[in-house]
Enzyme design. Structure first.
Site, PDB file in Angstrom:
ATOM      1  N   ASP A 103     -10.941  -3.404  -4.063  1.00  0.00           N
ATOM      2  CA  ASP A 103     -10.196  -2.518  -3.157  1.00  0.00           C
ATOM      3  C   ASP A 103     -10.821  -1.125  -3.171  1.00  0.00           C
ATOM      4  O   ASP A 103     -10.877  -0.470  -4.202  1.00  0.00           O
ATOM      5  CB  ASP A 103      -8.733  -2.452  -3.609  1.00  0.00           C
ATOM      6  CG  ASP A 103      -7.816  -1.805  -2.593  1.00  0.00           C
ATOM      7  OD1 ASP A 103      -8.304  -1.060  -1.727  1.00  0.00           O
ATOM      8  OD2 ASP A 103      -6.598  -2.044  -2.671  1.00  0.00           O
ATOM      9  N   HIS A 116      -8.674  -4.512   0.043  1.00  0.00           N
ATOM     10  CA  HIS A 116      -7.328  -3.957   0.189  1.00  0.00           C
ATOM     11  C   HIS A 116      -6.375  -4.950   0.825  1.00  0.00           C
ATOM     12  O   HIS A 116      -6.676  -5.528   1.867  1.00  0.00           O
ATOM     13  CB  HIS A 116      -7.404  -2.691   1.038  1.00  0.00           C
ATOM     14  CG  HIS A 116      -6.163  -1.864   1.011  1.00  0.00           C
ATOM     15  ND1 HIS A 116      -5.608  -1.397  -0.155  1.00  0.00           N
ATOM     16  CD2 HIS A 116      -5.353  -1.415   2.016  1.00  0.00           C
ATOM     17  CE1 HIS A 116      -4.531  -0.687   0.127  1.00  0.00           C
ATOM     18  NE2 HIS A 116      -4.349  -0.690   1.420  1.00  0.00           N
ATOM     19  N   SER A 175       0.823  -1.203   0.000  1.00  0.00           N
ATOM     20  CA  SER A 175       0.000   0.000   0.000  1.00  0.00           C
ATOM     21  C   SER A 175       0.866   1.265   0.000  1.00  0.00           C
ATOM     22  O   SER A 175       1.611   1.493  -0.943  1.00  0.00           O
ATOM     23  CB  SER A 175      -0.957  -0.044   1.200  1.00  0.00           C
ATOM     24  OG  SER A 175      -1.956   0.934   1.096  1.00  0.00           O
TER      25      SER A 175
END
Length: 269
Positions: A218, A247, A149
Site C-alpha cells: 500500500d 491500497h 481508508s
C-alpha cells in the site's frame, strides 16, 4: 559572492514558505477528493434502496440501504476519501450476498450529500449513519461497523462512543498526521494540518472485536501505519496482511471470504 549567497537563501526561503502556504490552504482539496455526482442505487444491488439521512448540523446525506434477511446482521459502511458509493458496488454486493443488511453513506460533499467535508463533519456524518443503521439492525449486537481508508477514523470514533458487535478496518492509519508527515516530510505538518484524524489516540478505547486488513504494498496508507494502529488496539483483534497488494483489500475474494467468516464468528449466524 556573499551577497549572491544571501540572495539565493532568501529566494529559497520564499519558495519554501510559498510551498508551505499552498499546502496549508489546499490541504482539504488534497485530503478529500469527492465525486459529487448523485450516487444512484445500481441494478447490481437489487435489494437496495436510496435513503436520506439528516445530520445533527442539518446536512443531508445520501445513503444506500439493504435490509437484512431474517436473523442477519447489518453492516455500517464508511467509505474512503475518493469517489462516492458508486465505486464500492462490487464489495457491497459481496458483503450482502448472504443476506447481510447494509447501510452505506456518502460523506457530506460526496455523491449528492450536502455540505463540505472536514474531520468534524465526517464525525457528525458517522454518528447520524450509526443511528439509522442501529434502527435497521434493531440491536447493537447485530451491527458491525466497517471503515475504509479515510473512513476508518470515523469508524474507530464510533466504536469508542457507541455499542456495536465488531469493527472492521480496511487500510487504516494511525493518524492522517502520520501519513501526511511521511508524504510531506519537508514541511512542519503537525503545525499545518487542520484535520489530523488521531485514530492512535482512540483505538485503545474500543470495546469490540477488531479485524484489520492491509496490503503490504500500500502506497497510499503504508502498512506500517496500519500495524502501528493495530498494536495500540486491545484484544480481541486479528490482522490480515495481504502480500503483494496495494491500497484497499476487502474486495479480494480470499479477504472477503475471511471477513464474512469473521463476522459469522463474532456476531453469530
Amino acid at each position: 559572492m556573499m551577497r549572491w549567497l544571501r540572495y539565493l537563501c532568501y529566494l529559497a526561503a520564499v519558495a519554501y514558505l510559498g510551498a508551505a502556504a499552498v499546502l496549508y490552504f489546499n490541504q482539504r482539496q488534497l485530503l478529500y477528493r469527492p465525486d459529487v455526482t448523485i450516487a444512484e442505487v445500481p441494478a447490481a444491488l437489487p435489494r437496495a434502496v436510496s435513503q436520506q439521512i439528516l445530520t445533527a448540523d442539518r446536512e443531508t446525506l445520501n445513503a444506500w440501504v439493504v435490509p437484512p434477511a431474517e436473523g442477519k446482521r447489518v453492516l455500517l459502511y464508511l467509505h474512503g476519501n475518493a469517489g462516492n458509493l458508486t465505486g464500492r458496488v462490487a464489495r457491497f454486493a459481496a458483503l450482502t450476498a448472504n443476506g447481510n443488511g447494509l447501510l452505506a453513506i456518502d460523506w457530506r460533499g460526496y455523491g449528492g450529500s450536502t455540505g463540505e467535508p472536514s474531520e468534524d463533519g465526517l464525525m457528525r456524518d458517522a454518528e447520524a449513519a450509526y443511528a439509522s443503521a442501529l434502527a435497521l439492525a434493531g440491536s447493537p449486537q447485530r451491527l458491525i461497523i466497517i471503515g475504509e481508508s479515510l473512513g476508518t477514523g470515523p469508524a474507530i470514533m464510533l466504536a469508542t462512543r457507541q455499542a456495536a458487535a465488531g469493527l472492521i478496518l480496511d487500510a487504516p492509519y494511525s493518524s492522517i498526521r502520520d501519513v501526511a508527515a511521511d508524504r510531506y516530510w519537508m514541511f512542519p505538518v503537525s503545525l499545518l494540518l487542520v484535520d489530523p484524524f488521531r485514530s492512535d489516540l482512540l483505538i485503545g478505547k474500543i470495546k469490540v472485536p477488531l479485524l484489520v486488513m492491509h496490503g503490504d504494498q500500500d502506497r497510499v496508507v503504508p502498512i506500517r501505519f496500519g500495524e502501528k494502529l493495530f498494536a495500540l488496539a486491545p484484544e480481541p483483534k486479528e490482522f490480515i496482511r495481504v502480500p503483494g497488494r496495494g491500497h484497499l483489500v476487502l474486495a479480494i475474494p480470499d479477504v472477503m471470504a475471511r471477513t464474512l467468516a469473521w463476522i459469522d464468528q463474532v456476531v453469530g449466524r
